[in-house]
Design a protein around this motif. Sequence first.
Motif, PDB file in Angstrom:
ATOM      1  N   TRP A 219     -63.484 -10.751 -50.978  1.00  0.00           N
ATOM      2  CA  TRP A 219     -64.696 -10.649 -51.972  1.00  0.00           C
ATOM      3  C   TRP A 219     -64.090 -10.905 -53.121  1.00  0.00           C
ATOM      4  O   TRP A 219     -63.093 -10.040 -53.548  1.00  0.00           O
ATOM      5  N   LEU A 220     -64.331 -11.681 -54.088  1.00  0.00           N
ATOM      6  CA  LEU A 220     -64.036 -11.679 -55.514  1.00  0.00           C
ATOM      7  C   LEU A 220     -65.000 -11.356 -56.492  1.00  0.00           C
ATOM      8  O   LEU A 220     -66.222 -11.615 -56.220  1.00  0.00           O
ATOM      9  N   CYS A 221     -64.640 -10.330 -57.394  1.00  0.00           N
ATOM     10  CA  CYS A 221     -65.722  -9.799 -58.370  1.00  0.00           C
ATOM     11  C   CYS A 221     -65.412 -10.276 -59.698  1.00  0.00           C
ATOM     12  O   CYS A 221     -64.136 -10.207 -60.125  1.00  0.00           O
ATOM     13  N   THR A 222     -66.367 -11.002 -60.408  1.00  0.00           N
ATOM     14  CA  THR A 222     -66.185 -11.516 -61.690  1.00  0.00           C
ATOM     15  C   THR A 222     -67.172 -10.786 -62.670  1.00  0.00           C
ATOM     16  O   THR A 222     -67.819 -10.073 -62.019  1.00  0.00           O
ATOM     17  N   VAL A 223     -67.060 -10.970 -63.999  1.00  0.00           N
ATOM     18  CA  VAL A 223     -67.889 -10.256 -64.706  1.00  0.00           C
ATOM     19  C   VAL A 223     -68.912 -11.313 -65.488  1.00  0.00           C
ATOM     20  O   VAL A 223     -68.343 -12.349 -65.951  1.00  0.00           O
ATOM     21  N   ARG A 224     -70.098 -11.187 -65.384  1.00  0.00           N
ATOM     22  CA  ARG A 224     -71.171 -12.355 -65.938  1.00  0.00           C
ATOM     23  C   ARG A 224     -70.996 -11.898 -67.487  1.00  0.00           C
ATOM     24  O   ARG A 224     -70.607 -10.874 -68.042  1.00  0.00           O
ATOM     25  N   PRO A 225     -71.408 -12.985 -68.147  1.00  0.00           N
ATOM     26  CA  PRO A 225     -71.538 -12.778 -69.570  1.00  0.00           C
ATOM     27  C   PRO A 225     -72.184 -11.642 -70.303  1.00  0.00           C
ATOM     28  O   PRO A 225     -72.247 -10.894 -71.211  1.00  0.00           O
ATOM     29  N   ASP A 226     -73.365 -11.063 -69.510  1.00  0.00           N
ATOM     30  CA  ASP A 226     -74.098  -9.890 -69.768  1.00  0.00           C
ATOM     31  C   ASP A 226     -73.172  -8.597 -69.346  1.00  0.00           C
ATOM     32  O   ASP A 226     -73.821  -7.439 -69.657  1.00  0.00           O
ATOM     33  N   GLY A 227     -72.063  -8.586 -68.689  1.00  0.00           N
ATOM     34  CA  GLY A 227     -71.303  -7.529 -68.156  1.00  0.00           C
ATOM     35  C   GLY A 227     -71.743  -7.124 -66.724  1.00  0.00           C
ATOM     36  O   GLY A 227     -70.794  -6.147 -66.474  1.00  0.00           O
ATOM     37  N   SER A 228     -72.577  -7.591 -66.304  1.00  0.00           N
ATOM     38  CA  SER A 228     -72.721  -7.204 -64.952  1.00  0.00           C
ATOM     39  C   SER A 228     -71.672  -7.937 -63.987  1.00  0.00           C
ATOM     40  O   SER A 228     -71.343  -9.007 -64.194  1.00  0.00           O
ATOM     41  N   PRO A 229     -71.565  -7.232 -62.633  1.00  0.00           N
ATOM     42  CA  PRO A 229     -70.581  -7.771 -61.988  1.00  0.00           C
ATOM     43  C   PRO A 229     -71.238  -9.023 -60.886  1.00  0.00           C
ATOM     44  O   PRO A 229     -72.604  -8.923 -61.001  1.00  0.00           O
ATOM     45  N   HIS A 230     -70.314  -9.808 -60.596  1.00  0.00           N
ATOM     46  CA  HIS A 230     -70.720 -11.092 -59.617  1.00  0.00           C
ATOM     47  C   HIS A 230     -69.761 -11.008 -58.577  1.00  0.00           C
ATOM     48  O   HIS A 230     -68.608 -11.036 -58.769  1.00  0.00           O
ATOM     49  N   VAL A 231     -70.264 -10.617 -57.424  1.00  0.00           N
ATOM     50  CA  VAL A 231     -69.248 -10.659 -56.022  1.00  0.00           C
ATOM     51  C   VAL A 231     -69.632 -11.751 -55.228  1.00  0.00           C
ATOM     52  O   VAL A 231     -70.736 -11.948 -54.992  1.00  0.00           O
ATOM     53  N   THR A 232     -68.724 -12.541 -54.580  1.00  0.00           N
ATOM     54  CA  THR A 232     -68.838 -13.732 -53.631  1.00  0.00           C
ATOM     55  C   THR A 232     -67.671 -13.525 -52.713  1.00  0.00           C
ATOM     56  O   THR A 232     -66.669 -13.288 -53.157  1.00  0.00           O
ATOM     57  N   PRO A 233     -67.964 -13.875 -51.598  1.00  0.00           N
ATOM     58  CA  PRO A 233     -66.815 -14.079 -50.710  1.00  0.00           C
ATOM     59  C   PRO A 233     -66.188 -15.522 -50.828  1.00  0.00           C
ATOM     60  O   PRO A 233     -66.969 -16.551 -51.134  1.00  0.00           O
ATOM     61  N   VAL A 234     -65.169 -15.528 -50.841  1.00  0.00           N
ATOM     62  CA  VAL A 234     -64.398 -16.867 -50.917  1.00  0.00           C
ATOM     63  C   VAL A 234     -62.920 -16.833 -49.887  1.00  0.00           C
ATOM     64  O   VAL A 234     -62.469 -15.977 -49.545  1.00  0.00           O
ATOM     65  N   TRP A 235     -62.593 -18.031 -49.758  1.00  0.00           N
ATOM     66  CA  TRP A 235     -61.557 -18.198 -49.005  1.00  0.00           C
ATOM     67  C   TRP A 235     -60.158 -18.211 -49.903  1.00  0.00           C
ATOM     68  O   TRP A 235     -60.609 -18.536 -50.933  1.00  0.00           O
ATOM     69  N   PHE A 236     -59.135 -17.866 -49.296  1.00  0.00           N
ATOM     70  CA  PHE A 236     -57.943 -17.700 -50.163  1.00  0.00           C
ATOM     71  C   PHE A 236     -56.706 -18.063 -49.370  1.00  0.00           C
ATOM     72  O   PHE A 236     -56.716 -17.945 -48.174  1.00  0.00           O
ATOM     73  N   LEU A 237     -55.661 -18.205 -50.534  1.00  0.00           N
ATOM     74  CA  LEU A 237     -54.401 -18.183 -49.650  1.00  0.00           C
ATOM     75  C   LEU A 237     -53.703 -16.937 -50.496  1.00  0.00           C
ATOM     76  O   LEU A 237     -54.004 -16.730 -51.804  1.00  0.00           O
ATOM     77  N   TYR A 238     -52.460 -16.211 -49.940  1.00  0.00           N
ATOM     78  CA  TYR A 238     -52.007 -15.167 -50.717  1.00  0.00           C
ATOM     79  C   TYR A 238     -50.358 -15.742 -50.495  1.00  0.00           C
ATOM     80  O   TYR A 238     -49.952 -15.909 -49.487  1.00  0.00           O
ATOM     81  N   ARG A 239     -49.924 -15.794 -51.765  1.00  0.00           N
ATOM     82  CA  ARG A 239     -48.152 -16.257 -51.602  1.00  0.00           C
ATOM     83  C   ARG A 239     -47.448 -15.455 -52.795  1.00  0.00           C
ATOM     84  O   ARG A 239     -48.014 -15.651 -53.874  1.00  0.00           O
ATOM     85  N   ASP A 240     -46.569 -14.975 -52.522  1.00  0.00           N
ATOM     86  CA  ASP A 240     -45.626 -14.344 -53.663  1.00  0.00           C
ATOM     87  C   ASP A 240     -46.249 -13.441 -54.524  1.00  0.00           C
ATOM     88  O   ASP A 240     -45.959 -13.561 -55.767  1.00  0.00           O
TER      89      ASP A 240
END
Length: 133
Positions: free
Chosen positions: A22-43
């Motif tokens: 789950w990726l949480c970003t911040v909208r321009p109005d300051g509210s959170p935006h949470v979305t599920p995303v595919w990912f890789l983890y490395r180093d």
Amino acid sequence: MTGQAMLDPEILERLERERIVWLCTVRPDGSPHVTPVWFLYRDGDWWICTQERNRKTRNIVADPRVSLALPDGVYPVVAEGVVTFLRSSFPEWAVDGFRRKYDWDVTAPAGPAGDNVLLRVAVSRWLMTDTSS
């Protein structure tokens, strides 16, 4: 704890096997935006592929700070970090990794939300990395 320092081997294994974060970003109005995303983890970095004109990307352009959480309420893994963009020439390991993990060609044109971009999330802090009850 920053980067990958002192991550339990069980956490590293989960980062390899889990399919969604789950990726949480911040909208321009300051509210959170949470979305599920595919990912890789490395180093010590999370790598997420998305489209250049979607909401999460626009949020990150305005404020590159993000939070990430694996979907497990019993043994949480939560990190904070800062995003940098790769807009072309994706590393071959990332192209191969998304193809193997998700059967997805991240170099293909994305469509109405624009071309794919690769987000590199450099972890600045691990908030939760619990592996025991």
